[in-house]
Design a protein around this motif. Structure first.
Motif, PDB file in Angstrom:
ATOM      1  N   TRP A 147       0.833  -1.198   0.000  1.00 56.31           N
ATOM      2  CA  TRP A 147       0.000   0.000   0.000  1.00 56.31           C
ATOM      3  C   TRP A 147       0.874   1.256   0.000  1.00 56.31           C
ATOM      4  O   TRP A 147       0.604   2.218  -0.729  1.00 56.31           O
ATOM      5  N   LEU A 150       1.851   1.716  -3.456  1.00 59.12           N
ATOM      6  CA  LEU A 150       0.780   2.312  -4.262  1.00 59.12           C
ATOM      7  C   LEU A 150       0.721   3.818  -4.038  1.00 59.12           C
ATOM      8  O   LEU A 150       0.624   4.597  -4.987  1.00 59.12           O
TER       9      LEU A 150
ATOM     10  N   SER B 237      -2.868  -8.822   2.719  1.00 61.42           N
ATOM     11  CA  SER B 237      -1.903  -9.180   1.678  1.00 61.42           C
ATOM     12  C   SER B 237      -2.407 -10.354   0.851  1.00 61.42           C
ATOM     13  O   SER B 237      -2.317 -10.338  -0.381  1.00 61.42           O
ATOM     14  N   PHE B 240      -5.203  -9.336  -1.295  1.00 54.12           N
ATOM     15  CA  PHE B 240      -4.667  -8.503  -2.365  1.00 54.12           C
ATOM     16  C   PHE B 240      -4.101  -9.364  -3.486  1.00 54.12           C
ATOM     17  O   PHE B 240      -4.237  -9.064  -4.666  1.00 54.12           O
ATOM     18  N   TRP B 252     -10.735  -5.451   3.209  1.00 57.91           N
ATOM     19  CA  TRP B 252      -9.911  -4.281   2.892  1.00 57.91           C
ATOM     20  C   TRP B 252      -8.860  -4.601   1.845  1.00 57.91           C
ATOM     21  O   TRP B 252      -8.602  -3.806   0.942  1.00 57.91           O
ATOM     22  N   LEU B 256      -8.320  -3.105  -2.166  1.00 55.74           N
ATOM     23  CA  LEU B 256      -7.095  -2.552  -2.762  1.00 55.74           C
ATOM     24  C   LEU B 256      -6.752  -3.285  -4.044  1.00 55.74           C
ATOM     25  O   LEU B 256      -6.228  -2.710  -4.989  1.00 55.74           O
ATOM     26  N   GLY B 260      -8.585  -0.532  -6.492  1.00 56.81           N
ATOM     27  CA  GLY B 260      -7.542   0.331  -5.964  1.00 56.81           C
ATOM     28  C   GLY B 260      -6.357   0.451  -6.906  1.00 56.81           C
ATOM     29  O   GLY B 260      -5.838   1.532  -7.151  1.00 56.81           O
ATOM     30  N   ALA B 271      -7.983   3.548  -3.454  1.00 55.96           N
ATOM     31  CA  ALA B 271      -6.756   2.956  -2.944  1.00 55.96           C
ATOM     32  C   ALA B 271      -6.431   3.494  -1.560  1.00 55.96           C
ATOM     33  O   ALA B 271      -5.860   2.788  -0.743  1.00 55.96           O
ATOM     34  N   GLY B 275      -6.586   1.262   2.574  1.00 59.56           N
ATOM     35  CA  GLY B 275      -5.233   1.230   3.124  1.00 59.56           C
ATOM     36  C   GLY B 275      -5.184   1.909   4.477  1.00 59.56           C
ATOM     37  O   GLY B 275      -4.542   1.421   5.411  1.00 59.56           O
ATOM     38  N   SER B 279      -4.153   0.136   7.977  1.00 53.65           N
ATOM     39  CA  SER B 279      -3.059   0.680   8.770  1.00 53.65           C
ATOM     40  C   SER B 279      -3.529   1.069  10.159  1.00 53.65           C
ATOM     41  O   SER B 279      -2.845   0.807  11.146  1.00 53.65           O
TER      42      SER B 279
END
Lengths: 315, 303
Positions: A147, A150, B237, B240, B252, B256, B260, B271, B275, B279
């Motif tokens: 991320w 990105l 991850s 993703f 989430w 992305l 995203g 995006a 994220g 986070s």
């Protein structure tokens, strides 16, 4: 001492054999082999499929497939990729430089910010500087590095109207273009991994600063900067080096997602593709290679540790 | 001096009992650990979002609406919409459920299995210890993501198969916990009270789980909070990469993955928003876990 080293080296063998067996079993347990995937949805007669399986040796009993593979490895031959037909070694050779270079760059970046920040945070323990640095580092642990990647691409596009090149250039051809392709992923990954080494630096420096010899140095009137740099940091760096090297070993194969974001054709991507294709020989070789790198680095770290710190003696 | 304050807090804590001890512990925690308290607040917000998702989310998170494709943030759609016209804010709120479910279950199971293996390894020693530790070595020398990919690939993925993602994330947690628990348990096993318990005739199982396990509870709890954050990150991850949660489940990482990446320039909110959610959630657990470790066991090293 020698016994210990030899013992450690010998212990790697069962670990790696364990890894080999586990990978082998897990992959065969996955539904669908490469032939089934290739002919999925087509109306090829069963005889062709069977013949294809026979050519690839997938019709042999599992046990034979495993011993064949182990025998090959014992002869130093990793076999051929089931998907491309090229030797596995060749496929890995193409990707390895990129993965190693990225791992080196990311590690350099991580160390460059981790060690100074960790020292500052330790020296100014519990001040606002310490808090800011800790939040910064925990932030690095919390954000997915893909991320961050990105966001950095988004940032460079909107602000500088520049995006990293889509095609990777080897460093031998054009170092500038090579760096342009790797700098953003290196920062994204490096930031995340700096967090771990930074926390390690902070806590070991804190520990060392409470040692008697630091008090002695201060009592002698040694300047504080010299106390921190020469007396504290030097002695605090050992565990930090350990953490950094283990991360480096991990980075070589563990950048699967980051490689995806930056469209880099590295070891991680090779592995994901191999899993998708059920390319058994490729997966098995890659996992074994990565495990070997990890185990060897682990071993090397322990050896260096023993060499650098005479207090540590393994019996 | 932080150390002496820790000593005082610990003394006061040990002097109180029962529920007062609990209140005192958290009172001290809030007063003396602002970062940890901030982390706890983030976690509470996330739990609230997950629990009250039906109330908070203004739209159905999976309902496709072709009239509102790729809308920017506005008063109607707080964080805009994705290429299917689904409300991003609603998907984020429901995504908290997925993240918490995966995070809680995988870290609970992973840490508990690790605890059991670690205690057994330390208690019996000898061959049992060697066998378990070699097994853990094997698991450890797989890169985390590789083992997760392997498990997901082996169990298959697809809609409604969230259990597989959880399993994939649980496996790499086990050896890491087992190692730490083993080293803490090794010193507990040598304590005189364990010998005393054995001499009055207590069996191995009873000693291990009534007397050894409670004494390695602090590292267990600390690792559980730490791995909760990591598990959420790992779920993101994997999703993703297309190896985790599948559409249309709001996740989430999945948010992305698709839009995203694809609409990075056109619709950056697609995006940015997920994220930030990932986070913040992981950040909360990390802050909280860090402070909890300092509060529970000041001698443990920050690593």
């Amino acid at each position: 001492m020698r016994r210990y080293v030899v013992g450690r080296l010998l212990l790697m063998i069962p670990t790696l054999v364990g890894v080999a067996i586990l990978t082998f079993v897990i992959m065969r347990a996955v539904p669908g082999d490469i032939v089934a995937l290739q002919y999925a949805g087509s109306t090829v007669p069963q005889s062709v499929i069977d013949e294809q399986r026979h050519i690839l040796g997938l019709d042999k009993p599992m046990w034979n497939q495993f011993t064949d593979w182990m025998g090959q490895i014992a002869h130093g031959d990793l076999g051929q990729s089931l998907w491309t037909g090229h030797p596995v070694v060749e496929e890995i050779q193409i990707r390895l430089p990129l993965s190693i270079e990225l791992a080196i760059l990311a590690t350099l970046f991580a160390v460059a910010i981790a060690v100074p920040l960790g020292v500052v945070a330790a020296v100014r323990q519990d001040s606002w500087v310490d808090y800011v640095i800790r939040v910064f580092s925990i932030g690095g642990l919390s954000m997915p590095s893909f991320w961050i990647g990105l966001l950095m691409v988004l940032f460079t596009i909107t602000v500088f109207n520049w995006a990293p090149p889509l095609i990777f250039t080897p460093i031998t051809e054009d170092p500038a273009a090579n760096l342009a392709g790797l700098i953003l992923p290196a920062i994204a990954v490096g930031y995340r991994y700096s967090a771990v080494s930074m926390r390690m630096t902070r806590s070991t420096v804190l520990e060392v600063l409470r040692e008697d010899y630091v008090r002695t140095a201060r009592a002698k009137g040694v300047r504080e900067s010299v106390v921190v740099m020469r007396h504290a940091l030097r002695n605090a760096l050992l565990p930090v080096v350990t953490v950094i090297s283990l991360e480096f070993a991990f980075l070589i194969g563990g950048l699967v997602v980051t490689e995806q974001v930056f469209n880099l054709n590295g070891i991680g991507k090779l592995l994901v593709d191999a899993v998708a294709h059920r390319d058994y020989t490729m997966i098995q070789s890659l996992v074994l290679l990565l495990a070997a790198v990890f185990v060897l680095v682990n071993f090397a770290v322990d050896m260096v540790y023993m060499f650098l710190d005479p207090r540590i003696r393994y019996a | 001096m932080a150390a002496s304050a820790d000593v005082i807090a610990r003394k006061r804590y040990l002097e109180s009992t029962g529920s007062r001890r609990f209140v005192r512990f958290w009172g001290d925690f809030v007063r003396r650990r602002p970062l940890g308290t901030a982390g706890a607040a983030l976690i509470l917000v996330m739990i609230a979002a997950a629990a009250l998702a039906d109330v908070i989310a203004p739209y159905d998170p999976v309902k496709i609406n072709f009239a509102d494709l790729l809308q920017g943030p506005s008063s109607r759609h707080l964080l805009g919409t994705d290429p299917f016209g689904r409300d991003v804010f609603s998907r984020l709120v429901f995504g908290a459920r997925t993240a918490l479910l995966v995070g809680f279950v995988s870290s609970l199971v992973g840490c508990t299995v690790g605890l059991v293996l670690g205690v057994i390894s330390a208690y019996f020693g000898g061959r049992v210890d060697t066998l378990i530790q070699r097994l853990m070595d094997v698991l450890l020398s797989f890169p985390l993501i590789v083992i997760a990919i392997a498990v997901v690939a082996a169990l298959g993925t697809g809609q409604g198969l969230i259990g597989n993602v959880i399993a994939a994330i649980t496996v790499p947690i086990i050896p890491r916990v087992a190692r730490v628990v083993r080293s803490s348990a090794l010193s507990v096993v040598r304590m005189p009270y364990i010998e005393a318990t054995r001499s009055v005739g207590a069996g191995a199982v009873r000693i291990m789980f009534r007397h050894v396990a409670p004494n390695v509870f602090a590292p267990y709890l600390i690792m559980m909070t730490a791995f909760l954050g990591q598990a959420i990150l790992l779920e993101a991850s994997l999703s993703f990469l297309g190896l985790g949660v599948f559409e249309p489940t709001p996740s989430w990482g999945l948010m992305l993955r698709g839009a995203g990446m694809q609409f990075l320039e056109q619709a950056p909110w697609l995006a940015v928003a997920p994220g930030v959610a990932i986070s913040m959630a992981v950040f909360g657990f990390n802050l909280f876990g860090d402070s909890l470790r300092d509060a529970l066991d000041p001698r443990l090293r920050t690593g």
